[in-house]
Design a protein around this motif. Structure first.
Motif, PDB file in Angstrom:
ATOM      1  N   GLY A  28       0.907  -1.262   0.118  1.00  0.00           N
ATOM      2  CA  GLY A  28      -0.009   0.018  -0.105  1.00  0.00           C
ATOM      3  C   GLY A  28       0.827   1.489  -0.051  1.00  0.00           C
ATOM      4  N   ARG A  29       1.878   1.168   0.713  1.00  0.00           N
ATOM      5  CA  ARG A  29       2.740   2.336   0.876  1.00  0.00           C
ATOM      6  C   ARG A  29       3.611   2.310  -0.505  1.00  0.00           C
ATOM      7  N   GLU A  30       3.881   1.293  -1.071  1.00  0.00           N
ATOM      8  CA  GLU A  30       4.484   1.518  -2.509  1.00  0.00           C
ATOM      9  C   GLU A  30       3.609   2.216  -3.556  1.00  0.00           C
ATOM     10  N   ILE A  31       2.312   1.901  -3.370  1.00  0.00           N
ATOM     11  CA  ILE A  31       1.394   2.625  -4.211  1.00  0.00           C
ATOM     12  C   ILE A  31       1.027   3.994  -4.186  1.00  0.00           C
ATOM     13  N   CYS A  32       0.757   4.356  -2.647  1.00  0.00           N
ATOM     14  CA  CYS A  32       0.648   5.634  -2.347  1.00  0.00           C
ATOM     15  C   CYS A  32       1.649   6.559  -2.582  1.00  0.00           C
ATOM     16  N   ALA A  33       2.900   6.045  -2.724  1.00  0.00           N
ATOM     17  CA  ALA A  33       3.992   7.008  -3.124  1.00  0.00           C
ATOM     18  C   ALA A  33       3.774   7.690  -4.367  1.00  0.00           C
ATOM     19  N   ASP A  34       3.023   6.955  -5.298  1.00  0.00           N
ATOM     20  CA  ASP A  34       2.542   7.321  -6.639  1.00  0.00           C
ATOM     21  C   ASP A  34       1.001   7.737  -6.839  1.00  0.00           C
ATOM     22  N   LYS A  35       0.350   7.926  -5.727  1.00  0.00           N
ATOM     23  CA  LYS A  35      -0.962   8.171  -5.895  1.00  0.00           C
ATOM     24  C   LYS A  35      -1.162   9.288  -6.944  1.00  0.00           C
ATOM     25  N   GLY A  36      -0.407  10.155  -6.886  1.00  0.00           N
ATOM     26  CA  GLY A  36      -0.803  11.498  -7.751  1.00  0.00           C
ATOM     27  C   GLY A  36      -1.093  11.031  -9.046  1.00  0.00           C
ATOM     28  N   TYR A  37      -0.605  10.069  -9.671  1.00  0.00           N
ATOM     29  CA  TYR A  37      -0.806   9.645 -11.064  1.00  0.00           C
ATOM     30  C   TYR A  37      -2.275   8.929 -10.864  1.00  0.00           C
ATOM     31  N   LEU A  38      -2.734   8.259  -9.883  1.00  0.00           N
ATOM     32  CA  LEU A  38      -4.064   7.690  -9.857  1.00  0.00           C
ATOM     33  C   LEU A  38      -5.041   8.918  -9.818  1.00  0.00           C
ATOM     34  N   VAL A  39      -4.606  10.015  -8.869  1.00  0.00           N
ATOM     35  CA  VAL A  39      -5.597  10.939  -8.762  1.00  0.00           C
ATOM     36  C   VAL A  39      -5.820  11.644 -10.219  1.00  0.00           C
ATOM     37  N   TRP A  40      -4.642  12.045 -10.786  1.00  0.00           N
ATOM     38  CA  TRP A  40      -4.547  12.529 -12.220  1.00  0.00           C
ATOM     39  C   TRP A  40      -5.548  11.701 -13.182  1.00  0.00           C
ATOM     40  N   LEU A  41      -5.444  10.618 -13.273  1.00  0.00           N
ATOM     41  CA  LEU A  41      -6.255   9.761 -14.287  1.00  0.00           C
ATOM     42  C   LEU A  41      -7.621   9.797 -13.720  1.00  0.00           C
ATOM     43  N   VAL A  42      -7.982   9.022 -12.544  1.00  0.00           N
ATOM     44  CA  VAL A  42      -9.269   8.820 -12.269  1.00  0.00           C
ATOM     45  C   VAL A  42     -10.047  10.176 -11.779  1.00  0.00           C
ATOM     46  N   GLY A  43      -9.442  11.325 -11.055  1.00  0.00           N
ATOM     47  CA  GLY A  43     -10.039  12.359 -10.709  1.00  0.00           C
ATOM     48  C   GLY A  43     -10.227  13.368 -11.943  1.00  0.00           C
ATOM     49  N   GLY A  44      -8.896  13.479 -12.610  1.00  0.00           N
ATOM     50  CA  GLY A  44      -8.804  14.294 -13.477  1.00  0.00           C
ATOM     51  C   GLY A  44      -9.721  13.889 -14.940  1.00  0.00           C
ATOM     52  N   TYR A  45      -9.352  12.693 -15.267  1.00  0.00           N
ATOM     53  CA  TYR A  45      -9.903  12.251 -16.808  1.00  0.00           C
ATOM     54  C   TYR A  45     -10.965  11.138 -16.686  1.00  0.00           C
ATOM     55  N   GLY A  46     -11.490  10.714 -15.228  1.00  0.00           N
ATOM     56  CA  GLY A  46     -12.383   9.453 -15.167  1.00  0.00           C
ATOM     57  C   GLY A  46     -13.731   9.986 -16.039  1.00  0.00           C
ATOM     58  N   GLY A  47     -14.087  11.248 -15.864  1.00  0.00           N
ATOM     59  CA  GLY A  47     -15.366  11.800 -16.535  1.00  0.00           C
ATOM     60  C   GLY A  47     -15.168  11.389 -18.049  1.00  0.00           C
ATOM     61  N   PRO A  48     -14.401  12.272 -18.815  1.00  0.00           N
ATOM     62  CA  PRO A  48     -14.329  11.943 -20.092  1.00  0.00           C
ATOM     63  C   PRO A  48     -14.251  10.566 -20.632  1.00  0.00           C
ATOM     64  N   LEU A  49     -13.372   9.802 -19.624  1.00  0.00           N
ATOM     65  CA  LEU A  49     -12.957   8.468 -20.198  1.00  0.00           C
ATOM     66  C   LEU A  49     -14.180   7.460 -20.014  1.00  0.00           C
ATOM     67  N   SER A  50     -15.167   7.950 -19.017  1.00  0.00           N
ATOM     68  CA  SER A  50     -16.505   7.119 -19.049  1.00  0.00           C
ATOM     69  C   SER A  50     -17.262   7.547 -20.204  1.00  0.00           C
ATOM     70  N   LYS A  51     -17.006   8.578 -21.035  1.00  0.00           N
ATOM     71  CA  LYS A  51     -17.811   8.677 -22.262  1.00  0.00           C
ATOM     72  C   LYS A  51     -17.215   8.518 -23.688  1.00  0.00           C
ATOM     73  N   LEU A  52     -16.169   7.566 -23.730  1.00  0.00           N
ATOM     74  CA  LEU A  52     -15.429   7.226 -24.759  1.00  0.00           C
ATOM     75  C   LEU A  52     -16.562   6.600 -25.877  1.00  0.00           C
ATOM     76  N   ASP A  53     -17.406   6.072 -25.405  1.00  0.00           N
ATOM     77  CA  ASP A  53     -18.656   5.535 -26.334  1.00  0.00           C
ATOM     78  C   ASP A  53     -18.962   6.449 -27.356  1.00  0.00           C
ATOM     79  N   LYS A  54     -19.284   7.722 -26.563  1.00  0.00           N
ATOM     80  CA  LYS A  54     -19.932   8.922 -27.550  1.00  0.00           C
ATOM     81  C   LYS A  54     -18.890   9.636 -28.141  1.00  0.00           C
ATOM     82  N   PHE A  55     -17.760   9.540 -27.844  1.00  0.00           N
ATOM     83  CA  PHE A  55     -16.579  10.175 -28.532  1.00  0.00           C
ATOM     84  C   PHE A  55     -16.336   9.711 -29.809  1.00  0.00           C
ATOM     85  N   VAL A  56     -16.328   8.290 -29.366  1.00  0.00           N
ATOM     86  CA  VAL A  56     -15.675   7.253 -30.765  1.00  0.00           C
ATOM     87  C   VAL A  56     -16.964   7.172 -31.754  1.00  0.00           C
TER      88      VAL A  56
END
Ligand code: SAM
Length: 340
Positions: free
Chosen positions: A92-120
């Motif tokens: 868990g500590r190893e993962i949390c050392a890089d948690k910014g990457y998860l926040v960037w992807l899920v928090g930043g781009y989770g919305g548009p990534l869940s709409k890919l069906d509409k974009f494509v």
């Protein structure tokens, strides 16, 4: 009565690869960890752990779900449960050392990534019907940059002199504030996102830097909006120039040219970017295929180091240094407007 025989699974996980379950797990784990971080709970779990009382100290449905989230993380080996409550495992500590990457992807781009069906299918367009979350693009970038970008950038800044800096695409202003504090400079941060600017303003106040640091909400492509460029001896753009490149190389070079024209001779430009994946040589490379893909959703492309250097040169900057930082594919380039 005869005993019914339940046949063994025809293929055990040990002998039969079913890689979709790795993706299944990664998606769920990333979502849970980013959700806890954005909800302000992962930091507490990392620092002090979470006691049962802390879990229960919220509305019943929230307490149930937080308990379920923690038990899920126990099932996946990220969290352990002991007499004093929940704490992170080594994994868990190893993962949390890089948690910014998860926040960037899920928090930043989770919305548009869940709409890919509409974009494509063309049923919706990125940027018009759906867009990223500015707060967590900036928040995730700041978090991942803390270990993987900032120390490298600060090392480079130790080799130059500056008294006034502008951070273009400043996000929550964490680098602007750090650099102004550490090097005794004054500064301006510009960002297009109202959420990012709000966070930046709060950070300026928290740091007591209102006298020296100004935040401007606006499109940094409109250089007239940036005060004091003619006295600015350092411009920082971390993960911003690929947004300009999204409009084509000509637009990028034109922007750099206009910027260098407005800066005093000898001013520096510090750029952080991420190179594109290495052309499929290894499907196991970290991060860059996903980073490139997320930017493709926004109709943006990434450049390798050589092309960035050429664009900077064509835009009126000499390239003083190119180095790799701690991000997979991460790149820092120090440019300089010629002294005369
Ligand atoms: C990935 S974030 C990086 C934030 C910050 N530079 C960092 O490294 O933490 C990119 C930032 O650029 C901002 N941005 C994008 N296009 C912009 C534009 N045309 N003018 C000003 N800011 C822009 C976004 O709102 C976002 O906050």
């Amino acid at each position: 009565m005869s005993t019914q025989h339940v046949p063994a699974p025809s293929a055990s996980p040990l002998t039969h690869r079913r890689p979709a379950f790795d993706l299944f797990e990664g998606y769920a784990l990333s979502s849970v960890l980013a959700g806890l971080e954005i909800g302000g709970l992962l930091g507490t779990l990392e620092r002090d752990g979470l006691s049962e009382e802390m879990v229960l100290d919220r509305p019943p449905e929230a307490a149930n779900l937080l308990g379920a989230s923690l038990r899920y993380l126990v099932d996946r080996g990220v969290v352990r449960v002991g007499a004093s409550g929940y704490s992170l495992t080594e994994y868990g500590r190893e993962i949390c050392a890089d948690k910014g990457y998860l926040v960037w992807l899920v928090g930043g781009y989770g919305g548009p990534l869940s709409k890919l069906d509409k974009f494509v299918t063309g049923a919706a367009r990125y940027g018009i019907d759906y867009t990223r979350n500015g707060e967590w693009v900036a928040g995730g970038a700041a978090m991942l940059g803390r270990a993987d970008v900032v120390p490298y950038a600060v090392d480079l800044l130790k080799g130059i002199n500056f008294t006034r800096m502008v951070d273009i695409g400043c996000g929550n202003a964490r680098f602007l504030l750090l650099a102004c504090q550490q090097f005794g400079a004054s500064g301006v941060g510009v960002d297009l996102s109202p959420e990012a600017c709000q966070l930046a303003e709060e950070a300026v106040d928290r740091a007591g830097m209102r006298e020296r640091v100004q935040i401007v909400l606006g499109d940094a492509e409109d250089l007239d909006r940036i005060p004091g460029l003619d006295e600015t001896d350092l411009v920082v753009t971390f993960f911003l120039l690929h947004e300009v490149l999204g409009k084509g190389r000509e637009a990028l070079v034109g922007y750099l040219r206009e910027l260098s024209d407005r800066l005093p001779p000898g001013a520096h430009l510090l750029v952080a970017e991420v190179e594109p994946p290495d052309g499929g040589v290894s499907s196991r490379q970290w991060f860059t295929p996903e980073f490139a893909y997320v930017h493709a959703v926004m109709s943006q492309i990434l450049y390798p180091a050589q092309q960035w250097s050429e664009a900077l040169t064509d835009g009126g900057f000499e390239v003083a240094e190119v180095l790799r930082d701690g991000m997979p594919g991460g790149l820092i380039i120090l440019g300089r407007k010629p002294a005369s």
